[in-house]
Design a protein around this motif. Structure first.
Motif, PDB file in Angstrom:
ATOM      1  N   THR A  84       0.779  -1.318  -0.017  1.00 40.35           N
ATOM      2  CA  THR A  84       0.032   0.108   0.074  1.00 40.35           C
ATOM      3  C   THR A  84       0.928   1.281  -0.013  1.00 40.35           C
ATOM      4  OG1 THR A  84      -1.824  -1.164   1.289  1.00 40.35           O
ATOM      5  CG2 THR A  84      -1.806   1.374   1.244  1.00 40.35           C
ATOM      6  N   PHE A  85       1.912   1.300   0.787  1.00 37.98           N
ATOM      7  CA  PHE A  85       2.669   2.438   0.936  1.00 37.98           C
ATOM      8  C   PHE A  85       3.646   2.600  -0.320  1.00 37.98           C
ATOM      9  CE2 PHE A  85       2.127   2.223   5.488  1.00 37.98           C
ATOM     10  CZ  PHE A  85       2.467   3.544   5.764  1.00 37.98           C
ATOM     11  N   LEU A  86       3.961   1.546  -0.881  1.00 40.91           N
ATOM     12  CA  LEU A  86       4.543   1.474  -2.542  1.00 40.91           C
ATOM     13  C   LEU A  86       3.694   2.126  -3.357  1.00 40.91           C
ATOM     14  CD1 LEU A  86       6.773  -1.825  -2.405  1.00 40.91           C
ATOM     15  CD2 LEU A  86       7.428   0.843  -1.794  1.00 40.91           C
ATOM     16  N   ARG A  87       2.614   1.558  -3.252  1.00 39.51           N
ATOM     17  CA  ARG A  87       1.521   1.900  -4.371  1.00 39.51           C
ATOM     18  C   ARG A  87       1.187   3.734  -4.411  1.00 39.51           C
ATOM     19  NH1 ARG A  87      -2.733  -0.755  -2.979  1.00 39.51           N
ATOM     20  NH2 ARG A  87      -3.866   1.018  -2.069  1.00 39.51           N
ATOM     21  N   LYS A  88       1.171   4.207  -2.965  1.00 38.82           N
ATOM     22  CA  LYS A  88       1.451   5.605  -2.795  1.00 38.82           C
ATOM     23  C   LYS A  88       2.028   6.382  -3.457  1.00 38.82           C
ATOM     24  CE  LYS A  88      -1.886   5.267   1.361  1.00 38.82           C
ATOM     25  NZ  LYS A  88      -1.931   5.446   2.672  1.00 38.82           N
ATOM     26  N   VAL A  89       3.368   5.789  -3.496  1.00 38.39           N
ATOM     27  CA  VAL A  89       4.656   6.484  -3.955  1.00 38.39           C
ATOM     28  C   VAL A  89       4.276   6.688  -5.504  1.00 38.39           C
ATOM     29  CG1 VAL A  89       7.057   6.581  -4.328  1.00 38.39           C
ATOM     30  CG2 VAL A  89       6.089   5.827  -1.960  1.00 38.39           C
ATOM     31  N   GLU A  90       3.957   5.378  -6.076  1.00 39.30           N
ATOM     32  CA  GLU A  90       3.830   5.217  -7.307  1.00 39.30           C
ATOM     33  C   GLU A  90       2.831   5.894  -8.034  1.00 39.30           C
ATOM     34  OE1 GLU A  90       5.357   3.225  -9.776  1.00 39.30           O
ATOM     35  OE2 GLU A  90       6.428   2.030  -8.341  1.00 39.30           O
ATOM     36  N   GLU A  91       1.747   6.196  -7.497  1.00 38.05           N
ATOM     37  CA  GLU A  91       0.647   7.109  -7.721  1.00 38.05           C
ATOM     38  C   GLU A  91       1.034   8.400  -7.497  1.00 38.05           C
ATOM     39  OE1 GLU A  91      -2.628   5.845  -5.022  1.00 38.05           O
ATOM     40  OE2 GLU A  91      -3.174   4.308  -6.383  1.00 38.05           O
ATOM     41  N   ALA A  92       1.784   9.032  -6.771  1.00 40.23           N
ATOM     42  CA  ALA A  92       2.403  10.142  -6.600  1.00 40.23           C
ATOM     43  C   ALA A  92       3.208  10.443  -7.701  1.00 40.23           C
ATOM     44  CB  ALA A  92       2.978  10.279  -5.179  1.00 40.23           C
ATOM     45  N   ILE A  93       4.012   9.446  -8.158  1.00 47.66           N
ATOM     46  CA  ILE A  93       4.784   9.713  -9.231  1.00 47.66           C
ATOM     47  C   ILE A  93       4.180   9.910 -10.537  1.00 47.66           C
ATOM     48  CG2 ILE A  93       6.659   8.628 -10.514  1.00 47.66           C
ATOM     49  CD1 ILE A  93       7.990   7.396  -7.904  1.00 47.66           C
ATOM     50  N   ALA A  94       3.181   8.944 -10.584  1.00 46.43           N
ATOM     51  CA  ALA A  94       2.408   9.003 -11.865  1.00 46.43           C
ATOM     52  C   ALA A  94       1.628  10.210 -12.034  1.00 46.43           C
ATOM     53  CB  ALA A  94       1.436   7.754 -12.044  1.00 46.43           C
ATOM     54  N   SER A  95       0.993  10.945 -11.000  1.00 44.32           N
ATOM     55  CA  SER A  95       0.464  12.175 -10.914  1.00 44.32           C
ATOM     56  C   SER A  95       1.215  13.451 -11.294  1.00 44.32           C
ATOM     57  CB  SER A  95      -0.183  12.506  -9.839  1.00 44.32           C
ATOM     58  OG  SER A  95       0.784  12.796  -8.622  1.00 44.32           O
ATOM     59  N   GLY A  96       2.854  13.047 -11.245  1.00 45.65           N
ATOM     60  CA  GLY A  96       3.629  13.985 -11.460  1.00 45.65           C
ATOM     61  C   GLY A  96       3.924  15.129 -10.227  1.00 45.65           C
ATOM     62  N   ASP A  97       3.346  14.612  -9.205  1.00 43.16           N
ATOM     63  CA  ASP A  97       3.381  15.801  -8.134  1.00 43.16           C
ATOM     64  C   ASP A  97       4.604  15.257  -7.180  1.00 43.16           C
ATOM     65  OD1 ASP A  97       3.206  17.315  -5.719  1.00 43.16           O
ATOM     66  OD2 ASP A  97       0.979  16.611  -5.115  1.00 43.16           O
ATOM     67  N   ALA A  98       5.569  16.336  -7.100  1.00 41.17           N
ATOM     68  CA  ALA A  98       7.076  15.920  -6.522  1.00 41.17           C
ATOM     69  C   ALA A  98       6.890  15.949  -5.147  1.00 41.17           C
ATOM     70  CB  ALA A  98       8.121  16.888  -7.122  1.00 41.17           C
ATOM     71  N   ALA A  99       6.370  16.807  -4.614  1.00 38.83           N
ATOM     72  CA  ALA A  99       6.063  17.034  -3.276  1.00 38.83           C
ATOM     73  C   ALA A  99       5.494  15.795  -2.635  1.00 38.83           C
ATOM     74  CB  ALA A  99       5.508  18.412  -2.657  1.00 38.83           C
ATOM     75  N   ALA A 100       4.279  15.508  -3.012  1.00 32.80           N
ATOM     76  CA  ALA A 100       3.562  14.502  -2.766  1.00 32.80           C
ATOM     77  C   ALA A 100       4.572  13.144  -2.619  1.00 32.80           C
ATOM     78  CB  ALA A 100       2.413  14.164  -3.185  1.00 32.80           C
TER      79      ALA A 100
END
Length: 88
Positions: A30-46
């Motif tokens: 779940t934690f890894l998926r959250k990182v992947e989703e933030a990267i996919a959205s392009g939000d560097a801070a998130a």
């Protein structure tokens, strides 16, 4: 099938530990998926915040024996480089 009392006990223990390990593995994913989703959205801070939350969770999985140390290090390294590429 377990025959001796000790092997029956070990089977019960393994059953309980398997449930705990499943929960830990699921939490890590779940934690890894959250990182992947933030990267996919392009939000560097998130993505950076998500990675900071995921890293100790992965390493906790190492200490609990759910994930191999090198596997966790590899995942953190690859995610960190992808997050760093977002900021650049």
């Amino acid at each position: 099938m377990a025959n001796t009392p000790q092997s029956k006990k070990r089977a019960r223990q393994i059953e309980r530990q398997t449930e705990v390990n499943k929960a830990r593995r699921s939490r890590i994913r779940t934690f890894l998926r959250k990182v992947e989703e933030a990267i996919a959205s392009g939000d560097a801070a998130a993505a950076r915040l998500a990675l900071q939350a995921a890293q100790p969770e992965l390493m906790r999985g190492v200490t609990k024996g759910v994930v191999h140390k090198n596997t966790a290090s590899r995942k953190v390294s690859r995610l960190a480089s992808r997050v760093k590429a977002l900021t650049a």
